[in-house]
Design a protein around this motif. Structure first.
Motif, PDB file in Angstrom:
ATOM      1  N   LYS A  26      12.132  46.651 -41.859  1.00  0.00           N
ATOM      2  CA  LYS A  26      11.823  45.088 -41.686  1.00  0.00           C
ATOM      3  C   LYS A  26      13.304  44.428 -41.059  1.00  0.00           C
ATOM      4  CE  LYS A  26      11.231  42.104 -45.315  1.00  0.00           C
ATOM      5  NZ  LYS A  26      12.279  41.147 -45.177  1.00  0.00           N
ATOM      6  N   ALA A 170      27.802  38.579 -51.205  1.00  0.00           N
ATOM      7  CA  ALA A 170      27.547  39.755 -50.389  1.00  0.00           C
ATOM      8  C   ALA A 170      26.230  39.571 -49.709  1.00  0.00           C
ATOM      9  CB  ALA A 170      27.480  40.896 -51.494  1.00  0.00           C
ATOM     10  N   GLN A 173      22.653  38.888 -44.416  1.00  0.00           N
ATOM     11  CA  GLN A 173      22.004  37.524 -43.597  1.00  0.00           C
ATOM     12  C   GLN A 173      23.029  36.846 -43.098  1.00  0.00           C
ATOM     13  OE1 GLN A 173      18.674  36.009 -45.937  1.00  0.00           O
ATOM     14  NE2 GLN A 173      17.382  37.760 -45.902  1.00  0.00           N
ATOM     15  N   ARG A 198      24.174  45.917 -45.826  1.00  0.00           N
ATOM     16  CA  ARG A 198      23.556  46.529 -44.889  1.00  0.00           C
ATOM     17  C   ARG A 198      24.479  46.463 -43.638  1.00  0.00           C
ATOM     18  NH1 ARG A 198      17.686  44.910 -45.927  1.00  0.00           N
ATOM     19  NH2 ARG A 198      18.508  44.915 -48.103  1.00  0.00           N
ATOM     20  N   ILE A 322      19.494  45.991 -52.991  1.00  0.00           N
ATOM     21  CA  ILE A 322      19.172  44.884 -53.542  1.00  0.00           C
ATOM     22  C   ILE A 322      17.682  44.474 -53.744  1.00  0.00           C
ATOM     23  CG2 ILE A 322      19.488  43.543 -51.402  1.00  0.00           C
ATOM     24  CD1 ILE A 322      21.032  42.291 -54.955  1.00  0.00           C
ATOM     25  N   ASP A 323      16.899  44.834 -52.655  1.00  0.00           N
ATOM     26  CA  ASP A 323      15.608  44.496 -52.637  1.00  0.00           C
ATOM     27  C   ASP A 323      14.841  45.533 -53.408  1.00  0.00           C
ATOM     28  OD1 ASP A 323      16.101  42.252 -50.890  1.00  0.00           O
ATOM     29  OD2 ASP A 323      15.745  43.657 -49.337  1.00  0.00           O
TER      30      ASP A 323
HETATM   31  C1  S3P Z   1      18.587  41.449 -45.279  1.00  0.00           C
HETATM   32  C2  S3P Z   1      19.562  41.330 -46.256  1.00  0.00           C
HETATM   33  C3  S3P Z   1      19.160  40.950 -47.538  1.00  0.00           C
HETATM   34  C4  S3P Z   1      17.894  41.421 -48.078  1.00  0.00           C
HETATM   35  C5  S3P Z   1      16.840  40.949 -47.068  1.00  0.00           C
HETATM   36  C6  S3P Z   1      16.916  41.666 -45.551  1.00  0.00           C
HETATM   37  C7  S3P Z   1      18.655  41.481 -43.738  1.00  0.00           C
HETATM   38  O1  S3P Z   1      19.193  39.451 -47.957  1.00  0.00           O
HETATM   39  O2  S3P Z   1      17.481  40.852 -49.217  1.00  0.00           O
HETATM   40  O3  S3P Z   1      15.639  41.505 -47.590  1.00  0.00           O
HETATM   41  O4  S3P Z   1      17.819  42.102 -43.026  1.00  0.00           O
HETATM   42  O5  S3P Z   1      19.819  41.416 -43.379  1.00  0.00           O
HETATM   43  P1  S3P Z   1      20.828  38.928 -48.209  1.00  0.00           P
HETATM   44  O6  S3P Z   1      21.578  38.906 -47.090  1.00  0.00           O
HETATM   45  O7  S3P Z   1      20.427  37.555 -48.731  1.00  0.00           O
HETATM   46  O8  S3P Z   1      21.200  39.764 -49.406  1.00  0.00           O
END
Ligand code: S3P
Length: 442
Positions: A26, A170, A173, A198, A322-323
């Protein structure tokens, strides 16, 4: 989403077996569409996740001038160039997708356009202040619902002001929103990340030709992007989503006799925490044929039913999985002893409050657990079926719905999810894949 709630209850009348693939990642799918829409020329994407969240990103990029279409199994994106996004004529409907919202706010922040974001009841509760703060410092202006929530209207500034920003939470997004705003901002935009999250944005921005460097000092990462960037179109292959693979993976671990393979799973180290934690609990998971696909590590996962033992999960694993905590809570429900999971305050601001919602769901199904401000302790059955026998609410949260559906695979009485429709945001073929492995709908 269709109008009527769609209850779901799964069971396993025997071992799960076979080889399956899961849909595209995703995070990478969102970024493929956004960066393709900012490159001049045609980006071609294989393996794009066709979930509602990613389709919301596609619709928004179209509304801002990109041409995006699917031909055969491939997606083709004709971009407008960095700086070329057009004023959208309609409100951008983000549905359930926090990633679409926060990353697009970053893109718009450095374009001279005004956009309104709306979303569903879950998204409208989620905090946007974490991106409003840095993007305001870059010059964008915002008018949001109380608490910095959707509906929200913003106007970008062009040229925006480059920012040096240390992430207070952390969050990939927030990091990505600032970096994407930096694309159309002259000078150096710097994001300092005390805890690694990530890194798909960094990898993909570099792959599209942006001038981006990452320096590591101790555990801190310093990411520097030089604007204004010119992005070159790419041919991309999206690996299978490790966050989606987590559901059949845990299903095979808890259903006696199971032996399955999940092919083509992304194994980026910033995402692969769950496999390590489950292995530490005794899970029999082999990482087969590690390889690289489109600049991302990928492997097949061979998973066999395993007795699991409760552990204290290191809190510093949290960003790399985290997810995956909702489904880890389910694995813990079948372990012997207690599994303690802390350092998870971010779970409270996901598509639902994932600590409270999972604690309530597990307790309703007869599994003792204790909620902490920053986590959950679960006392498992030692591998026996859980009592079950409850209808549990998914709270518009796809990962809650899939986690509790997996819990029901090894339960004495049915576990019914009140509404499985949110699963389509990230994993439209989830039920069909579970059935292909041998699970049944009750
Ligand atoms: C994501 C970052 C994570 C994750 C989300 C997707 C991304 O969120 O939980 O499902 O694609 O950058 P956060 O940045 O709020 O940790």
């Amino acid at each position: 989403m269709n109008d009527a709630p769609l209850p779901l209850s799964l069971t396993a009348n025997g071992p799960l077996s076979g080889t399956v693939t899961v849909p595209g990642d995703k995070s990478i799918s969102h970024r493929s569409l956004m960066l393709g829409a900012l490159a001049v020329g045609e980006t071609v994407i294989d393996g794009l996740l066709e979930g509602e969240d990613v389709l919301a990103t596609a619709a928004a990029m179209r509304a801002m001038g990109a041409q995006i279409e699917k031909r055969g199994s491939r997606w083709h994106v004709h971009g407008v160039g960095v700086g070329g996004l057009l004023q959208p004529q309609v409100a951008l409907d983000m549905g359930n997708s926090g990633t679409s919202t926060r990353l697009l706010m970053g893109l718009i922040a450095s374009h001279p356009i005004t956009a309104t974001f709306v979303g569903d009841a879950s998204l409208s509760k989620r905090p946007m202040g974490r991106v409003i703060d840095p993007l305001s410092q870059m010059g964008a202006s915002f008018s949001a619902a109380p608490g910095g929530r959707l509906p929200l209207t913003m106007t970008g500034l062009c040229p925006a002001v480059p920012l040096r920003y240390t992430l207070p939470v952390a969050s990939a997004q927030v990091k990505s929103a600032v970096l994407l705003a930096g694309l159309n901002t002259p000078g150096h935009t710097v994001v300092i990340e005390p805890v690694a999250t990530r890194d798909h944005s960094e990898r993909m921005l570099a792959g599209f030709g942006a001038d981006l460097t990452v320096e590591t000092q101790g555990g801190t990462r310093i990411i520097t992007l030089k604007g204004e960037a010119e992005l070159r179109p790419q041919a991309l292959t999206v690996p299978g989503d490790p966050s989606s693979a987590a559901f059949p993976l845990v299903a095979a671990l808890i259903v006696p006799g199971s032996d399955i393979t999940i092919a083509n799973v992304g194994m980026n180290p910033t995402r692969a925490g769950l496999v390590k934690v489950l292995q530490a609990m005794g899970a029999d998971i082999s990482v087969v044929q590690p390889r690289s696909v489109g600049g991302e590590p990928v492997a097949d996962l061979h998973v066999r039913h395993s007795p699991l033992t409760g552990i204290e999960v290191p809190p510093d694993s949290a960003p790399s999985m985290i997810d995956e905590y909702p489904i880890l809570f389910v694995a813990a429900a079948f372990a012997s002893g207690r599994t303690v999971m802390r350092g998870l305050e971010e779970l409270r601001v996901k598509e639902s409050d994932r600590i409270a919602v999972m604690a309530a769901g597990l307790q309703a199904c007869g599994i003792p657990c204790t909620e902490h401000a920053d986590g959950l302790t679960v006392a498992g059955t030692g591998g026996d079926p859980v009592p079950g026998g409850a209808t549990v609410p998914a709270h518009l949260d796809h990962r809650i719905a899939m986690s509790l559906a997996v819990l029901g695979l090894h339960a004495r009485a049915p576990v019914t999810i009140d509404d499985a429709r949110p699963i389509a945001t990230s994993f439209p073929g989830f039920v069909a894949m579970m059935q292909a492995l041998g699970a049944d709908r009750r």
